[in-house]
Design a protein around this motif. Structure first.
Motif, PDB file in Angstrom:
ATOM      1  N   ALA A  51       0.828  -1.209   0.000  1.00  0.00           N
ATOM      2  CA  ALA A  51       0.000   0.000   0.000  1.00  0.00           C
ATOM      3  C   ALA A  51       0.864   1.263   0.000  1.00  0.00           C
ATOM      4  O   ALA A  51       0.577   2.232  -0.726  1.00  0.00           O
ATOM      5  N   VAL A  52       1.940   1.275   0.783  1.00  0.00           N
ATOM      6  CA  VAL A  52       2.838   2.435   0.824  1.00  0.00           C
ATOM      7  C   VAL A  52       3.548   2.601  -0.522  1.00  0.00           C
ATOM      8  O   VAL A  52       3.720   3.727  -1.014  1.00  0.00           O
ATOM      9  N   MET A  53       3.957   1.491  -1.145  1.00  0.00           N
ATOM     10  CA  MET A  53       4.595   1.558  -2.458  1.00  0.00           C
ATOM     11  C   MET A  53       3.642   2.164  -3.482  1.00  0.00           C
ATOM     12  O   MET A  53       4.026   3.031  -4.285  1.00  0.00           O
ATOM     13  N   LEU A  54       2.393   1.721  -3.470  1.00  0.00           N
ATOM     14  CA  LEU A  54       1.392   2.244  -4.401  1.00  0.00           C
ATOM     15  C   LEU A  54       1.169   3.736  -4.173  1.00  0.00           C
ATOM     16  O   LEU A  54       1.087   4.517  -5.134  1.00  0.00           O
ATOM     17  N   PHE A  55       1.097   4.158  -2.919  1.00  0.00           N
ATOM     18  CA  PHE A  55       0.901   5.576  -2.602  1.00  0.00           C
ATOM     19  C   PHE A  55       2.054   6.422  -3.122  1.00  0.00           C
ATOM     20  O   PHE A  55       1.846   7.472  -3.744  1.00  0.00           O
ATOM     21  N   SER A  56       3.293   5.979  -2.888  1.00  0.00           N
ATOM     22  CA  SER A  56       4.474   6.725  -3.335  1.00  0.00           C
ATOM     23  C   SER A  56       4.509   6.838  -4.852  1.00  0.00           C
ATOM     24  O   SER A  56       4.806   7.901  -5.408  1.00  0.00           O
ATOM     25  N   SER A  57       4.196   5.744  -5.524  1.00  0.00           N
ATOM     26  CA  SER A  57       4.228   5.728  -6.983  1.00  0.00           C
ATOM     27  C   SER A  57       3.169   6.645  -7.581  1.00  0.00           C
ATOM     28  O   SER A  57       3.442   7.389  -8.529  1.00  0.00           O
ATOM     29  N   GLU A  58       1.967   6.609  -7.029  1.00  0.00           N
ATOM     30  CA  GLU A  58       0.891   7.440  -7.559  1.00  0.00           C
ATOM     31  C   GLU A  58       1.152   8.919  -7.303  1.00  0.00           C
ATOM     32  O   GLU A  58       0.825   9.776  -8.123  1.00  0.00           O
ATOM     33  N   LYS A  59       1.733   9.222  -6.157  1.00  0.00           N
ATOM     34  CA  LYS A  59       2.078  10.618  -5.858  1.00  0.00           C
ATOM     35  C   LYS A  59       3.149  11.122  -6.823  1.00  0.00           C
ATOM     36  O   LYS A  59       3.121  12.271  -7.276  1.00  0.00           O
ATOM     37  N   LEU A  60       4.110  10.251  -7.167  1.00  0.00           N
ATOM     38  CA  LEU A  60       5.147  10.600  -8.141  1.00  0.00           C
ATOM     39  C   LEU A  60       4.535  10.846  -9.510  1.00  0.00           C
ATOM     40  O   LEU A  60       4.876  11.825 -10.191  1.00  0.00           O
ATOM     41  N   ASN A  61       3.610   9.982  -9.925  1.00  0.00           N
ATOM     42  CA  ASN A  61       2.955  10.157 -11.215  1.00  0.00           C
ATOM     43  C   ASN A  61       2.201  11.480 -11.277  1.00  0.00           C
ATOM     44  O   ASN A  61       2.238  12.187 -12.288  1.00  0.00           O
ATOM     45  N   ALA A  62       1.517  11.819 -10.183  1.00  0.00           N
ATOM     46  CA  ALA A  62       0.765  13.084 -10.144  1.00  0.00           C
ATOM     47  C   ALA A  62       1.704  14.276 -10.231  1.00  0.00           C
ATOM     48  O   ALA A  62       1.426  15.265 -10.915  1.00  0.00           O
ATOM     49  N   LEU A  63       2.848  14.180  -9.557  1.00  0.00           N
ATOM     50  CA  LEU A  63       3.827  15.272  -9.570  1.00  0.00           C
ATOM     51  C   LEU A  63       4.406  15.465 -10.967  1.00  0.00           C
ATOM     52  O   LEU A  63       4.517  16.600 -11.461  1.00  0.00           O
ATOM     53  N   LEU A  64       4.763  14.366 -11.622  1.00  0.00           N
ATOM     54  CA  LEU A  64       5.340  14.452 -12.969  1.00  0.00           C
ATOM     55  C   LEU A  64       4.306  14.925 -13.983  1.00  0.00           C
ATOM     56  O   LEU A  64       4.628  15.660 -14.919  1.00  0.00           O
ATOM     57  N   LYS A  65       3.058  14.518 -13.794  1.00  0.00           N
ATOM     58  CA  LYS A  65       1.992  14.961 -14.693  1.00  0.00           C
ATOM     59  C   LYS A  65       1.764  16.465 -14.558  1.00  0.00           C
ATOM     60  O   LYS A  65       1.579  17.177 -15.550  1.00  0.00           O
ATOM     61  N   LYS A  66       1.792  16.948 -13.318  1.00  0.00           N
ATOM     62  CA  LYS A  66       1.639  18.380 -13.064  1.00  0.00           C
ATOM     63  C   LYS A  66       2.809  19.159 -13.653  1.00  0.00           C
ATOM     64  O   LYS A  66       2.635  20.231 -14.249  1.00  0.00           O
ATOM     65  N   LYS A  67       4.010  18.612 -13.517  1.00  0.00           N
ATOM     66  CA  LYS A  67       5.210  19.254 -14.057  1.00  0.00           C
ATOM     67  C   LYS A  67       5.149  19.322 -15.576  1.00  0.00           C
ATOM     68  O   LYS A  67       5.481  20.340 -16.193  1.00  0.00           O
ATOM     69  N   ASP A  68       4.676  18.231 -16.204  1.00  0.00           N
ATOM     70  CA  ASP A  68       4.560  18.196 -17.661  1.00  0.00           C
ATOM     71  C   ASP A  68       3.506  19.180 -18.138  1.00  0.00           C
ATOM     72  O   ASP A  68       3.666  19.844 -19.160  1.00  0.00           O
ATOM     73  N   PHE A  69       2.415  19.322 -17.388  1.00  0.00           N
ATOM     74  CA  PHE A  69       1.354  20.268 -17.751  1.00  0.00           C
ATOM     75  C   PHE A  69       1.864  21.703 -17.726  1.00  0.00           C
ATOM     76  O   PHE A  69       1.570  22.510 -18.604  1.00  0.00           O
ATOM     77  N   LYS A  70       2.672  22.021 -16.703  1.00  0.00           N
ATOM     78  CA  LYS A  70       3.243  23.364 -16.604  1.00  0.00           C
ATOM     79  C   LYS A  70       4.186  23.660 -17.763  1.00  0.00           C
ATOM     80  O   LYS A  70       4.196  24.771 -18.303  1.00  0.00           O
ATOM     81  N   LYS A  71       4.963  22.637 -18.190  1.00  0.00           N
ATOM     82  CA  LYS A  71       5.907  22.857 -19.302  1.00  0.00           C
ATOM     83  C   LYS A  71       5.152  23.110 -20.593  1.00  0.00           C
ATOM     84  O   LYS A  71       5.558  23.932 -21.418  1.00  0.00           O
TER      85      LYS A  71
END
Length: 403
Positions: A378-398
């Motif tokens: 569960a912790v692994m899934l949480f960390s991975s999904e949070k990373l995906n959201a961060l990278l998606k937000k970063k890509d949207f800003k670019k």
């Protein structure tokens, strides 16, 4: 020639997988034979993984000086000698001594081959590479189960694996000239399309650990390896002590867990042509969580077998896909450094999480095993999904940023 080199790399990963699953499969018998505590397996495992961490941290300099071929040859030779030492070890102390070269032999070759394949080959090659690790990890407990059930001797199991390792050493020695030849004449194209994440929004150079998302990625690797190693190390003990299954049968069931990883990675190699790494990582984590829930819930014993297989199938795509995503996520400039960080943290998970689980079990009961696995996944899934959201937000800003 390049294809033949890939075959050699696959063989090297078989040698990496063979000893990884042995200790957990053999420990129920080894424990009584040597008169050791339950959690001693955790300290042995920690010693092996600790050696792997050390060798992976210095792998860059070693590989640069001696080359991947020679380092792979020496590493497998060290592993073979260490396994032979396990066969003759008269006490736990000697097992600890042999565990040191066993760990040191794995780190440098693992980091070197992973970085090479992540940089020079497509995602399916990374999945198939780790599939071959699974071949070794699956064969290990099968051979040990045969030795325990047929001759009631865990030592013969270690001797057999050692003999297989020495055969691979001979193959690697005979093919040493191939590595230099392929390196000089290689026409493998390095992917130059990775986004460079080594600069911040103002164009300033930043350190690898300062890149957004790196720490979340490291957390994903930590708990992934914690889950994979814990299931392999304590699975047999849980089945024997809680489910009442014989040691030989338990070792066979754990081999099916590694078979799930192996088959899953073989299939993943083909799926990567149609499905992205990120989707495969998410799907794998959800399947692993379902499998862990099967172990946790009060269901008939057969569901435990299904749970082990599901966990194996779920874990299959996660590690190779996360490794292959490294240059894409964080840029090619720092990909080698971040890859080293990821491997070191991964081995840290393998080193400390299983002994931690063993310590908890020794203070309470091994029945705590499935609860811990559910939490780790569960912790692994949480960390991975949070990373995906961060990278998606970063890509949207670019994409919104004016050129």
């Amino acid at each position: 020639m390049t294809t033949f080199l890939l075959i050699i790399i696959y063989l090297a990963f078989i040698s990496l997988g063979l000893p990884d699953s042995l200790l957990g499969a053999a420990w129920p018998v080894m424990q009584s034979d040597l008169g050791a505590r339950l959690d001693t397996a955790g300290f042995l495992f920690m010693t092996i993984a600790g050696g792997t961490i050390i060798s992976s941290l210095v792998s860059g300099k070693v590989l640069k000086r001696f080359g991947t071929g020679k380092v792979t040859f020496v590493s497998v030779f060290m592993t073979a000698c260490a396994l032979l030492g396990f066969n003759f070890a008269p006490s736990v102390v000697w097992l600890v001594v042999c565990a040191i070269p066993l760990g040191l032999g794995a780190g440098a070759v693992d980091a070197g081959l992973n970085d090479y394949v992540a940089t020079h080959y497509k995602a399916h090659h990374m999945s198939w590479l780790h599939c071959f690790w699974g071949v070794g990890a699956t064969l290990g407990p099968i051979i040990m189960a045969q030795s325990i059930s047929g001759q009631n001797s865990w030592r013969n199991g270690y001797f057999t694996i050692s003999a297989i390792q020495f055969a691979l050493v001979i193959i690697l020695f005979l093919t040493l000239p191939l590595w230099n030849r392929v390196t000089k004449n290689s026409n493998i194209a390095v992917n130059e399309d990775y986004e460079d994440a080594s600069f911040d929004e103002d164009g300033n150079d930043i350190k690898p650990l300062q890149i957004k998302g790196v720490k979340l990625a490291l957390a994903s690797f930590l708990f992934y390896c914690g889950v994979e190693a814990s299931v392999g190390l304590w699975g047999s003990s849980y089945l024997v002590n809680v489910k009442g299954i014989s040691a030989a049968t338990a070792a066979g069931w754990v081999s099916l867990y590694y078979a799930g990883i192996t088959i899953g990675r073989l299939i993943t190699g083909f799926i990567t042509f149609k499905i992205s790494n990120l989707t495969l990582i998410r799907m794998g984590q959800i399947i692993a969580l379902v499998g862990a829930a099967f172990l946790f819930l009060p269901l008939p014993t057969i569901f435990s077998l299904v749970g082990f297989i599901l966990i194996g199938l779920g874990l299959a795509p996660i590690f190779p896909c996360m490794l292959h995503e490294t240059p894409t996520r964080f840029g090619k400039t720092h990909s080698q450094t971040i890859m080293g960080y990821q491997m070191a943290v991964a081995y840290t998970g393998s080193t400390f999480v299983p002994p931690f689980l063993g310590f908890i079990a020794s203070q309470s009961t091994i029945g705590i095993f499935p609860i811990c696995i559910v939490i780790f996944v569960a912790v692994m899934l949480f960390s991975s999904e949070k990373l995906n959201a961060l990278l998606k937000k970063k890509d949207f800003k670019k994409r919104k940023k004016p050129v």
